[in-house]
Design a protein around this motif. Structure first.
Motif, mmCIF file in Angstrom:
data_model
loop_
_atom_site.group_PDB
_atom_site.id
_atom_site.type_symbol
_atom_site.label_atom_id
_atom_site.label_comp_id
_atom_site.label_asym_id
_atom_site.label_seq_id
_atom_site.Cartn_x
_atom_site.Cartn_y
_atom_site.Cartn_z
ATOM 1 N N LYS A 8 124.900 11.283 110.817
ATOM 2 C CA LYS A 8 125.313 11.773 109.498
ATOM 3 C C LYS A 8 126.542 12.653 109.667
ATOM 4 C CE LYS A 8 120.698 11.563 107.731
ATOM 5 N NZ LYS A 8 120.196 11.449 106.403
ATOM 6 N N ILE A 9 127.324 12.725 108.619
ATOM 7 C CA ILE A 9 128.552 13.507 108.661
ATOM 8 C C ILE A 9 128.371 14.753 107.804
ATOM 9 C CG2 ILE A 9 131.048 13.482 108.250
ATOM 10 C CD1 ILE A 9 129.957 11.294 110.235
ATOM 11 N N GLY A 10 128.412 15.906 108.436
ATOM 12 C CA GLY A 10 128.332 17.173 107.709
ATOM 13 C C GLY A 10 129.694 17.548 107.151
ATOM 14 N N PHE A 29 135.850 20.372 99.176
ATOM 15 C CA PHE A 29 134.403 20.316 98.979
ATOM 16 C C PHE A 29 134.038 19.439 97.789
ATOM 17 C CE2 PHE A 29 134.952 24.323 101.288
ATOM 18 C CZ PHE A 29 134.032 24.144 102.295
ATOM 19 N N SER A 30 134.849 19.474 96.738
ATOM 20 C CA SER A 30 134.573 18.711 95.532
ATOM 21 C C SER A 30 134.520 17.217 95.828
ATOM 22 C CB SER A 30 135.633 19.011 94.476
ATOM 23 O OG SER A 30 135.471 18.189 93.360
ATOM 24 N N PHE A 31 135.488 16.727 96.598
ATOM 25 C CA PHE A 31 135.508 15.302 96.923
ATOM 26 C C PHE A 31 134.328 14.946 97.825
ATOM 27 C CE2 PHE A 31 137.198 11.576 99.312
ATOM 28 C CZ PHE A 31 137.187 10.699 98.243
ATOM 29 N N PHE A 32 134.019 15.800 98.793
ATOM 30 C CA PHE A 32 132.860 15.566 99.660
ATOM 31 C C PHE A 32 131.594 15.445 98.803
ATOM 32 C CE2 PHE A 32 129.196 16.994 102.098
ATOM 33 C CZ PHE A 32 129.302 16.241 103.267
ATOM 34 N N ASN A 33 131.454 16.325 97.820
ATOM 35 C CA ASN A 33 130.278 16.293 96.949
ATOM 36 C C ASN A 33 130.235 15.026 96.099
ATOM 37 O OD1 ASN A 33 129.239 18.693 97.916
ATOM 38 N ND2 ASN A 33 130.345 19.915 96.399
ATOM 39 N N GLN A 34 131.396 14.502 95.689
ATOM 40 C CA GLN A 34 131.430 13.231 94.969
ATOM 41 C C GLN A 34 130.927 12.101 95.854
ATOM 42 O OE1 GLN A 34 135.665 13.549 93.448
ATOM 43 N NE2 GLN A 34 134.768 12.219 91.893
ATOM 44 N N LEU A 35 131.245 12.156 97.131
ATOM 45 C CA LEU A 35 130.831 11.114 98.067
ATOM 46 C C LEU A 35 129.351 11.200 98.411
ATOM 47 C CD1 LEU A 35 133.857 11.372 100.506
ATOM 48 C CD2 LEU A 35 133.391 9.474 98.946
ATOM 49 N N LEU A 43 126.937 12.965 104.741
ATOM 50 C CA LEU A 43 127.295 11.600 104.381
ATOM 51 C C LEU A 43 126.598 10.643 105.330
ATOM 52 C CD1 LEU A 43 131.168 11.967 103.816
ATOM 53 C CD2 LEU A 43 129.317 12.230 102.156
ATOM 54 N N ASP A 44 125.853 9.688 104.772
ATOM 55 C CA ASP A 44 125.217 8.669 105.607
ATOM 56 C C ASP A 44 126.173 7.476 105.758
ATOM 57 O OD1 ASP A 44 125.042 7.054 103.298
ATOM 58 O OD2 ASP A 44 122.987 7.708 102.880
ATOM 59 N N PHE A 45 125.717 6.426 106.386
ATOM 60 C CA PHE A 45 126.559 5.278 106.689
ATOM 61 C C PHE A 45 127.238 4.709 105.444
ATOM 62 C CE2 PHE A 45 127.148 0.676 107.046
ATOM 63 C CZ PHE A 45 128.037 0.619 108.104
ATOM 64 N N PHE A 46 126.474 4.458 104.384
ATOM 65 C CA PHE A 46 127.039 3.834 103.193
ATOM 66 C C PHE A 46 127.998 4.771 102.462
ATOM 67 C CE2 PHE A 46 123.249 1.289 104.005
ATOM 68 C CZ PHE A 46 123.846 0.039 104.082
ATOM 69 N N TYR A 52 135.781 4.892 103.691
ATOM 70 C CA TYR A 52 136.604 3.853 104.320
ATOM 71 C C TYR A 52 137.279 2.991 103.254
ATOM 72 C CZ TYR A 52 137.932 -0.192 107.106
ATOM 73 O OH TYR A 52 138.633 -1.208 107.690
ATOM 74 N N TYR A 53 136.502 2.578 102.238
ATOM 75 C CA TYR A 53 137.067 1.759 101.161
ATOM 76 C C TYR A 53 138.175 2.519 100.429
ATOM 77 C CZ TYR A 53 137.698 -0.193 96.556
ATOM 78 O OH TYR A 53 138.269 -0.683 95.407
ATOM 79 N N ILE A 54 137.943 3.778 100.121
ATOM 80 C CA ILE A 54 138.933 4.582 99.398
ATOM 81 C C ILE A 54 140.223 4.697 100.208
ATOM 82 C CG2 ILE A 54 139.453 6.918 98.564
ATOM 83 C CD1 ILE A 54 136.415 7.057 97.788
ATOM 84 N N VAL A 55 140.093 4.952 101.489
ATOM 85 C CA VAL A 55 141.267 5.082 102.360
ATOM 86 C C VAL A 55 142.011 3.751 102.458
ATOM 87 C CG1 VAL A 55 142.007 5.462 104.742
ATOM 88 C CG2 VAL A 55 140.376 7.029 103.690
#
Length: 183
Positions: A8-10, A29-35, A43-46, A52-55
């Motif tokens: 997982k990604i902290g 932080f706001s974008f991380f929370n949207q994800l 953040l889990d795998f999906f 990845y898709y956004i980038v």
């Protein structure tokens, strides 16, 4: 991205990675929370696949409020036509509320993403038919108020486009995800 190997990604790992890779708009932080759809603080795998898709797709962030644009957006025609490849995007909220003033030689020309895609398709079609006419540009009119804007600024536009986005999402579910709704 997963420095400690826990699968997982902290937030710290995420911010560090985005900074190292130069994705400045995603360092918040706001974008991380949207994800973080499941709201577990990681953040889990999906959810990482969404990053990845956004980038990879180049999905835009609003150049006014800096938020990630999840639905219909507007592109500056002047910036789009600029050969340097720079761009300027506005979310519907910033556009409708006139939060941002962006002009080129006194002109303010914005197209929504769907209209811009259709214009590109027609331009390409015209280039295939007649190369000598493809260099013509549309005539522009100075915008002194929003009544002659390509997309009028009003709350009705934002509401209508929001309903349209919802309808496309529902249609995808009903049709078994066979429709394309990438805008």
């Amino acid at each position: 991205m997963d420095n400690n190997g826990d699968g997982k990604i902290g937030i710290k790992e995420y911010l560090e990675f985005m900074k190292d890779e130069g994705y400045d708009q995603m360092i918040n932080f706001s974008f991380f929370n949207q994800l973080d759809i499941d709201r577990n603080g990681t953040l889990d795998f999906f959810e990482v696949m969404t990053v990845y898709y956004i980038v990879r797709s180049g999905r835009p962030f609003c150049d006014c409020c800096k938020k990630f644009i999840t639905s219909t957006y507007l592109s500056c025609v002047g910036c789009f036509e600029d050969p340097t490849g720079k761009s300027f995007y506005l979310c519907l909220d910033c556009y409708c509320r006139k939060k941002c003033s962006h002009t080129h030689n006194g002109l303010s020309r914005f197209l929504d993403n769907y209209t811009l895609l259709e214009a590109m398709k027609k331009l390409k079609s015209n280039e295939l038919r007649s190369p000598e006419t493809s260099s013509r540009r549309c005539e522009t009119v100075p915008v002194t108020d929003t009544r002659n804007a390509i997309v009028p600024r009003s709350q009705h536009v934002a509401t209508t486009l929001g309903i349209l986005n919802s309808a496309v999402s529902i249609a995808n579910v009903v049709a078994g995800s066979s429709l394309c709704s990438i805008l």
